[in-house]
Design an enzyme around this catalytic site. Structure first.
Site, PDB file in Angstrom:
ATOM      1  N   HIS A   1       5.659  13.963 -31.079  1.00 16.63           N
ATOM      2  CA  HIS A   1       6.890  13.803 -31.855  1.00 16.63           C
ATOM      3  C   HIS A   1       7.520  15.168 -32.165  1.00 16.63           C
ATOM      4  O   HIS A   1       8.697  15.406 -31.868  1.00 16.63           O
ATOM      5  CB  HIS A   1       6.584  13.050 -33.157  1.00 16.63           C
ATOM      6  CG  HIS A   1       7.777  12.836 -34.034  1.00 16.63           C
ATOM      7  ND1 HIS A   1       8.474  11.652 -34.064  1.00 16.63           N
ATOM      8  CD2 HIS A   1       8.407  13.650 -34.909  1.00 16.63           C
ATOM      9  CE1 HIS A   1       9.479  11.749 -34.917  1.00 16.63           C
ATOM     10  NE2 HIS A   1       9.466  12.967 -35.456  1.00 16.63           N
ATOM     11  N   GLU A   2       6.729  16.056 -32.742  1.00 19.15           N
ATOM     12  CA  GLU A   2       7.272  17.367 -33.119  1.00 19.15           C
ATOM     13  C   GLU A   2       7.679  18.156 -31.875  1.00 19.15           C
ATOM     14  O   GLU A   2       8.668  18.890 -31.894  1.00 19.15           O
ATOM     15  CB  GLU A   2       6.268  18.153 -33.967  1.00 19.15           C
ATOM     16  CG  GLU A   2       5.917  17.493 -35.310  1.00 19.15           C
ATOM     17  CD  GLU A   2       7.123  17.100 -36.159  1.00 19.15           C
ATOM     18  OE1 GLU A   2       8.155  17.793 -36.100  1.00 19.15           O
ATOM     19  OE2 GLU A   2       7.048  16.073 -36.871  1.00 19.15           O
TER      20      GLU A   2
ATOM     21  N   GLU B   1      16.235  13.203 -34.089  1.00 19.65           N
ATOM     22  CA  GLU B   1      15.187  12.184 -34.123  1.00 19.65           C
ATOM     23  C   GLU B   1      15.141  11.412 -32.797  1.00 19.65           C
ATOM     24  O   GLU B   1      14.087  10.933 -32.394  1.00 19.65           O
ATOM     25  CB  GLU B   1      15.436  11.257 -35.320  1.00 19.65           C
ATOM     26  CG  GLU B   1      14.215  10.587 -35.897  1.00 19.65           C
ATOM     27  CD  GLU B   1      13.103  11.515 -36.377  1.00 19.65           C
ATOM     28  OE1 GLU B   1      13.357  12.708 -36.674  1.00 19.65           O
ATOM     29  OE2 GLU B   1      11.961  11.045 -36.431  1.00 19.65           O
TER      30      GLU B   1
ATOM     31  N   HIS C   1      11.182  17.336 -30.917  1.00 20.37           N
ATOM     32  CA  HIS C   1      12.163  18.114 -31.704  1.00 20.37           C
ATOM     33  C   HIS C   1      12.271  19.540 -31.156  1.00 20.37           C
ATOM     34  O   HIS C   1      13.361  20.092 -31.015  1.00 20.37           O
ATOM     35  CB  HIS C   1      11.716  18.213 -33.167  1.00 20.37           C
ATOM     36  CG  HIS C   1      11.934  16.965 -33.976  1.00 20.37           C
ATOM     37  ND1 HIS C   1      13.180  16.424 -34.178  1.00 20.37           N
ATOM     38  CD2 HIS C   1      11.065  16.174 -34.663  1.00 20.37           C
ATOM     39  CE1 HIS C   1      13.072  15.342 -34.961  1.00 20.37           C
ATOM     40  NE2 HIS C   1      11.799  15.167 -35.264  1.00 20.37           N
TER      41      HIS C   1
END
Ligand code: ZN
Length: 503
Positions: A264-265, A294, A268
């Protein structure tokens, strides 16, 4: 004009340096700082934030922006220079319209509200938070009113995170999504649950971290321009386009936490690392909105990272890494385990099907509060009713209900939650566009190749930085406004098969 533009860039770069220094102190605070540093660190951050604000809102910046207007208007809308002036003006107006006394009062209030919440949350005592929330609501309304001329009082608040998105359009979009999601969640809940016990064995930390790093490196995260450290609540931060860092946390008795938060990170961070170096130190050097940001983290975490093709490639190496834990677990069982759907009370534990119902509930309640249709004291009742309707669960207490998220208790009411759901919708809509151009992407992912996907994202999303607003970017990339259908289709394709539904 050239000289004025250079002066503007120089001033922006100085402001950006102060902002980056504050970000570095915040990163350190959340990773390595000993507890004894807390008091001084809060003061240091306040000083840097004040200096940043002073630099950015210097009247000289306003004069430069006025002088540069004819130059901006002589250029195409999407040129680098016109975009730089336009986006800087928007930021400048936003920051100068809010009086600094007002912000000071708000920060003082929100820090005492946060202190009270840490205790009240533990003791399940919503009553105690009512006066704090009433004040937060009043301050949030006043904040919106520094930007008169809005259609809905939440619009200026939404603009801070998702510029250009309107409350009325979001309400409609989310209502449509909710109509599709709620029956899907209830249909899944009626099926026998998936066995995900294989994820809850003992997985040593070092190997979990090694596996996660190997995955994100292949996905396109550049460790020469970033690094990963451990923290309590994972986040991504940036000190320059050449230094975009991620954080993760590890649970040795649960495989899903570190792996998926790492992916997830990284989603980003890959976005930020893909922004052109020419934008460094300017207002264009960043992701354009909370929703688009997101969408990048969710695309990698869920649509790619929880897909069949991804695990077709990676599962054998995960089994090699954890032979005792996974040797006897077939690929199909592992794939089902990481996609298990369970209605639950806590937003941050929610799977990708139920997650948006948590967000839409919060978004609708925020609007009701701002409009004055709901009073703070009635918030728990409204929460319980809605939760029962949408997720078929009776919320046992306010700690696991209205008090679970820090957002309203340490920040504004309004404009806070929409970005998460916009991100989920956009992740599917962007991927749909990418697949139209490159149907070979899933095949490549099942070979552990992410190059075509990464190149498409860079070309269509990353390279623009903050040039375009969220609605502009979506229109440009997909030829349409934001829609719910691609996400709904994605969910049905995946979960109808997993849960043997005939919808
Ligand atoms: Zn995120």
């Amino acid at each position: 004009m050239e000289q004025k533009l250079q002066e503007l860039k120089m001033r922006l770069a100085e402001a950006a340096d102060l902002d980056a220094a504050a970000a570095l102190l915040t990163w350190d605070q959340s990773t390595y700082m000993p507890p004894g540093g807390a008091l001084a660190r809060a003061r240091q951050l306040a000083t840097l934030t004040r200096l940043y604000h002073e630099r950015f809102t210097d009247p000289a910046v306003g004069r430069l922006l006025d002088d540069l207007r004819p130059y901006e208007e002589s250029l195409p809308y999407d040129s680098d220079d016109a975009s730089l002036v336009r986006v800087t003006r928007r930021e400048f107006e936003r920051m100068t319209r809010i009086p600094s006394d007002f912000l000071g009062d708000f920060y003082q209030h929100s820090s005492s509200a946060y202190q009270a919440w840490t205790q009240a949350h533990k003791e399940n005592d919503f009553q105690r938070m009512i006066p704090f929330l009433e004040k937060t609501l009043e301050l949030s309304r006043r904040l919106a009113n520094f930007f008169p001329g809005y259609q809905h009082i939440a619009d200026p608040l939404i603009d801070f995170a998702d510029y250009g998105m309107k409350a009325s359009a979001l309400r409609q979009l989310f209502a449509t999504l909710r109509q599709h999601l709620s029956p899907l969640v209830l249909a899944i809940a009626a099926q026998p649950p998936i066995d995900d016990s294989c994820l809850f064995k003992r997985y040593p930390e070092e190997r979990q971290l090694a596996f996660g790093s190997a995955v994100i490196r292949r996905m396109g995260y550049d460790f020469d321009r970033g690094r990963q450290d451990k923290t309590h609540h994972p986040f991504t931060t940036k000190f320059s386009l050449g230094d975009v860092r991620i954080t993760t946390r590890v649970q040795e008795n649960y495989l899903g936490d570190a792996l998926f938060s790492t992916i997830h990170e990284a989603g980003h961070a890959i976005y930020e690392q893909g922004i052109p170096m020419a934008f460094e130190g300017t207002t264009l050097a960043g992701g354009t909105s909370s929703g688009v940001h997101e969408s990048q983290s969710r695309l990698f975490e869920n649509i790619v990272g929880r897909s069949r093709s991804f695990w077709h490639y990676y599962y054998p190496s995960l089994q090699d890494m954890f032979p005792e834990q996974l040797r006897e677990v077939p690929e199909e069982a592992f794939y089902a385990a990481i996609n298990k759907v369970t209605p639950s009370f806590i937003r941050t534990d929610a799977d990708e099907v139920t997650y948006n119902l948590h967000i839409i509930l919060r978004f609708d309640l925020e609007l009701d509060l701002l409009e004055g249709r709901l009073e703070v004291k009635d918030l728990p009742r409204a929460w319980h009713e809605r939760f029962d309707q949408d997720l078929g669960l009776v919320v046992p207490d306010d700690a696991r209900g209205v008090m679970q998220d820090v957002h309203w208790f340490g920040g504004w009411i309004g404009g806070v939650f929409q970005g998460y759901t916009l991100g989920n919708l956009l992740s599917a809509q962007f991927l749909e566009a990418a697949l139209q151009a490159h149907p070979e992407i899933p095949g490549e992912i099942s070979q552990g190749q992410f190059g075509t996907l990464h190149a498409w994202l860079k070309e269509n999303i990353y390279q623009h930085g903050r040039k375009f607003t969220e609605p502009e970017l979506v229109q440009r990339v997909t030829g349409e406004p934001i829609r719910v259908e691609p996400f709904i289709q994605y969910l049905h394709q995946k979960y109808d098969a997993l849960y043997h539904l005939n919808t």
